[in-house]
Write a protein that holds these residues in place. Structure first.
Motif, PDB file in Angstrom:
ATOM      1  N   GLY A  31       0.772  -1.225   0.000  1.00 48.38           N
ATOM      2  CA  GLY A  31       0.000   0.000   0.000  1.00 48.38           C
ATOM      3  C   GLY A  31       0.810   1.286   0.000  1.00 48.38           C
ATOM      4  N   PHE A  32       0.164   2.338   0.502  1.00 47.27           N
ATOM      5  CA  PHE A  32       0.752   3.667   0.472  1.00 47.27           C
ATOM      6  C   PHE A  32       2.038   3.743   1.296  1.00 47.27           C
ATOM      7  CE2 PHE A  32       1.043   8.145   1.794  1.00 47.27           C
ATOM      8  CZ  PHE A  32       0.991   8.758   0.550  1.00 47.27           C
ATOM      9  N   ALA A  33       2.083   3.006   2.410  1.00 47.84           N
ATOM     10  CA  ALA A  33       3.293   3.011   3.227  1.00 47.84           C
ATOM     11  C   ALA A  33       4.487   2.499   2.429  1.00 47.84           C
ATOM     12  CB  ALA A  33       3.095   2.162   4.479  1.00 47.84           C
ATOM     13  N   GLY A  34       4.234   1.523   1.551  1.00 46.89           N
ATOM     14  CA  GLY A  34       5.295   1.026   0.696  1.00 46.89           C
ATOM     15  C   GLY A  34       5.786   2.092  -0.268  1.00 46.89           C
ATOM     16  N   GLU A  35       4.876   2.906  -0.769  1.00 43.43           N
ATOM     17  CA  GLU A  35       5.261   3.993  -1.664  1.00 43.43           C
ATOM     18  C   GLU A  35       6.135   5.012  -0.925  1.00 43.43           C
ATOM     19  OE1 GLU A  35       2.080   5.737  -3.951  1.00 43.43           O
ATOM     20  OE2 GLU A  35       0.873   3.928  -3.751  1.00 43.43           O
ATOM     21  N   VAL A  36       5.793   5.278   0.327  1.00 44.64           N
ATOM     22  CA  VAL A  36       6.585   6.215   1.126  1.00 44.64           C
ATOM     23  C   VAL A  36       8.004   5.684   1.314  1.00 44.64           C
ATOM     24  CG1 VAL A  36       6.829   7.314   3.388  1.00 44.64           C
ATOM     25  CG2 VAL A  36       4.577   7.165   2.309  1.00 44.64           C
ATOM     26  N   LEU A  37       8.107   4.408   1.672  1.00 41.23           N
ATOM     27  CA  LEU A  37       9.420   3.813   1.871  1.00 41.23           C
ATOM     28  C   LEU A  37      10.239   3.796   0.583  1.00 41.23           C
ATOM     29  CD1 LEU A  37       8.928   0.832   4.335  1.00 41.23           C
ATOM     30  CD2 LEU A  37      10.454   2.776   4.605  1.00 41.23           C
ATOM     31  N   ALA A  38       9.575   3.524  -0.523  1.00 42.13           N
ATOM     32  CA  ALA A  38      10.283   3.516  -1.805  1.00 42.13           C
ATOM     33  C   ALA A  38      10.862   4.889  -2.116  1.00 42.13           C
ATOM     34  CB  ALA A  38       9.331   3.080  -2.917  1.00 42.13           C
ATOM     35  N   LYS A  39      10.164   5.916  -1.704  1.00 43.70           N
ATOM     36  CA  LYS A  39      10.609   7.279  -1.980  1.00 43.70           C
ATOM     37  C   LYS A  39      11.880   7.634  -1.212  1.00 43.70           C
ATOM     38  CE  LYS A  39       8.596  11.882  -2.682  1.00 43.70           C
ATOM     39  NZ  LYS A  39       8.897  11.868  -4.131  1.00 43.70           N
ATOM     40  N   VAL A  40      12.120   6.956  -0.089  1.00 44.14           N
ATOM     41  CA  VAL A  40      13.349   7.219   0.676  1.00 44.14           C
ATOM     42  C   VAL A  40      14.416   6.159   0.399  1.00 44.14           C
ATOM     43  CG1 VAL A  40      12.148   8.466   2.500  1.00 44.14           C
ATOM     44  CG2 VAL A  40      12.493   5.992   2.720  1.00 44.14           C
ATOM     45  N   GLY A  41      14.158   5.303  -0.599  1.00 41.22           N
ATOM     46  CA  GLY A  41      15.211   4.402  -1.031  1.00 41.22           C
ATOM     47  C   GLY A  41      15.054   2.937  -0.694  1.00 41.22           C
ATOM     48  N   ALA A  42      14.025   2.578   0.055  1.00 34.93           N
ATOM     49  CA  ALA A  42      13.814   1.168   0.380  1.00 34.93           C
ATOM     50  C   ALA A  42      13.198   0.436  -0.808  1.00 34.93           C
ATOM     51  CB  ALA A  42      12.913   1.043   1.601  1.00 34.93           C
ATOM     52  N   LYS A  43      13.136  -0.876  -0.695  1.00 34.80           N
ATOM     53  CA  LYS A  43      12.577  -1.699  -1.766  1.00 34.80           C
ATOM     54  C   LYS A  43      11.388  -2.491  -1.231  1.00 34.80           C
ATOM     55  CE  LYS A  43      16.903  -2.185  -4.359  1.00 34.80           C
ATOM     56  NZ  LYS A  43      17.894  -3.143  -4.924  1.00 34.80           N
ATOM     57  N   PRO A  44      10.206  -1.863  -1.224  1.00 35.13           N
ATOM     58  CA  PRO A  44       9.027  -2.556  -0.692  1.00 35.13           C
ATOM     59  C   PRO A  44       8.570  -3.669  -1.621  1.00 35.13           C
ATOM     60  CG  PRO A  44       8.399  -0.469  -1.661  1.00 35.13           C
ATOM     61  CD  PRO A  44       9.898  -0.502  -1.677  1.00 35.13           C
ATOM     62  N   THR A  45       7.997  -4.688  -1.036  1.00 36.48           N
ATOM     63  CA  THR A  45       7.451  -5.800  -1.800  1.00 36.48           C
ATOM     64  C   THR A  45       6.248  -6.355  -1.061  1.00 36.48           C
ATOM     65  OG1 THR A  45       7.983  -7.945  -2.826  1.00 36.48           O
ATOM     66  CG2 THR A  45       8.917  -7.512  -0.653  1.00 36.48           C
ATOM     67  N   ASN A  46       5.451  -7.131  -1.750  1.00 36.94           N
ATOM     68  CA  ASN A  46       4.283  -7.747  -1.117  1.00 36.94           C
ATOM     69  C   ASN A  46       4.401  -9.254  -1.264  1.00 36.94           C
ATOM     70  OD1 ASN A  46       1.939  -7.924   0.291  1.00 36.94           O
ATOM     71  ND2 ASN A  46       0.621  -7.039  -1.289  1.00 36.94           N
ATOM     72  N   ILE A  47       4.393  -9.957  -0.163  1.00 37.62           N
ATOM     73  CA  ILE A  47       4.556 -11.403  -0.138  1.00 37.62           C
ATOM     74  C   ILE A  47       3.394 -12.014   0.626  1.00 37.62           C
ATOM     75  CG2 ILE A  47       6.032 -13.297   0.664  1.00 37.62           C
ATOM     76  CD1 ILE A  47       8.420 -11.464   0.374  1.00 37.62           C
ATOM     77  N   ALA A  48       2.929 -13.137   0.162  1.00 34.50           N
ATOM     78  CA  ALA A  48       1.810 -13.821   0.823  1.00 34.50           C
ATOM     79  C   ALA A  48       2.178 -14.164   2.264  1.00 34.50           C
ATOM     80  CB  ALA A  48       1.461 -15.092   0.061  1.00 34.50           C
ATOM     81  N   PRO A  49       1.234 -14.037   3.198  1.00 36.38           N
ATOM     82  CA  PRO A  49       1.517 -14.298   4.618  1.00 36.38           C
ATOM     83  C   PRO A  49       2.201 -15.632   4.879  1.00 36.38           C
ATOM     84  CG  PRO A  49      -0.645 -13.308   4.392  1.00 36.38           C
ATOM     85  CD  PRO A  49      -0.154 -13.582   3.000  1.00 36.38           C
ATOM     86  N   GLY A  50       1.774 -16.673   4.175  1.00 30.53           N
ATOM     87  CA  GLY A  50       2.341 -17.991   4.409  1.00 30.53           C
ATOM     88  C   GLY A  50       3.803 -18.128   4.024  1.00 30.53           C
ATOM     89  N   GLU A  51       4.322 -17.159   3.267  1.00 24.57           N
ATOM     90  CA  GLU A  51       5.705 -17.209   2.815  1.00 24.57           C
ATOM     91  C   GLU A  51       6.614 -16.249   3.573  1.00 24.57           C
ATOM     92  OE1 GLU A  51       5.621 -16.432  -1.351  1.00 24.57           O
ATOM     93  OE2 GLU A  51       4.124 -17.979  -1.769  1.00 24.57           O
TER      94      GLU A  51
END
Length: 210
Positions: A31-51
């Motif tokens: 979500g939006f929090a991932g976009e914020v982190l990406a803007k400061v240089g992090a690499k957000p990703t979305n992974i299924a809970p079971g993994e």
């Protein structure tokens, strides 16, 4: 179901001391929090809970955002990553009930009132249940895993995230009239509400920590 009242960032294997520590950080955060982190240089990703556990253990991700002690204790993240950070992205959660407008309007007034009351009771019950379960789970987690380290992001990091957040919201407002209306309304209400909470909730918490 237990909902979070205050999400936190878990699974960090290293301490975050500067904004540079976020650069290249592979983190499960949607979500939006991932976009914020990406803007400061992090690499957000979305992974299924079971993994998530396996991904963290194998280094596919460096950190993740999850729910709270009541859920984390079951997932076992505390076994492989010691740093837990208080949340900056979701200080509160809400329960939403979505009802088709045409169906709602077709209901008699008494049933509408019954449903509205049920929604409120369910939301309140989940709120109190979350507080209770998270407190109990944290007590168990912290005693069984004493190496867990609770941290807050340094002011430098928080300021960078705030700046990124504000810039992204400004972009949304500039590109969408409805988004601008909603964001302006929220900002106006926040100013009014903050004046009250500063002399009520915040003042109470300050007194308890002195």
């Amino acid at each position: 179901m237990v909902i979070p009242i205050f999400k936190w960032v878990v699974g960090l294997k290293k301490e975050i001391k500067t904004v540079d520590d976020l650069k290249g950080l592979k983190m499960r955060i949607p979500g939006f929090a991932g976009e914020v982190l990406a803007k400061v240089g992090a690499k957000p990703t979305n992974i299924a809970p079971g993994e998530l556990y396996t991904s963290l253990e194998r280094g596919t991700i460096d950190a993740l955002e999850w729910v709270g002690p009541a859920f984390d204790l079951r997932m076992g993240f505390q076994k492989i990553a010691p740093y837990y950070y208080t949340a900056w992205h979701e200080p509160g959660s809400e329960t939403q009930f979505l009802v088709n407008k045409k169906v709602w309007e077709s209901l008699p007034a008494d049933l509408q009132i019954i449903l509205e009351t049920s929604f409120r009771v369910a939301a309140f019950d989940m709120y109190t249940q979350a507080l209770h379960e998270n407190a109990n789970s944290w007590s168990k987690m912290s005693s069984e895993y004493p190496n867990i380290k609770i941290r807050s992001f340094p002011p430098e990091v928080i300021n960078a995230l705030k700046t990124a957040n504000a810039e992204l919201l400004q972009q949304q407002a500039a590109n969408d009239a409805l988004a601008k209306e909603i964001l302006d309304s929220q900002a106006s209400y926040l100013v009014k509400m903050r004046e009250w909470t500063n002399i009520s909730l915040q003042a109470y918490l300050n007194d308890q920590t002195d």
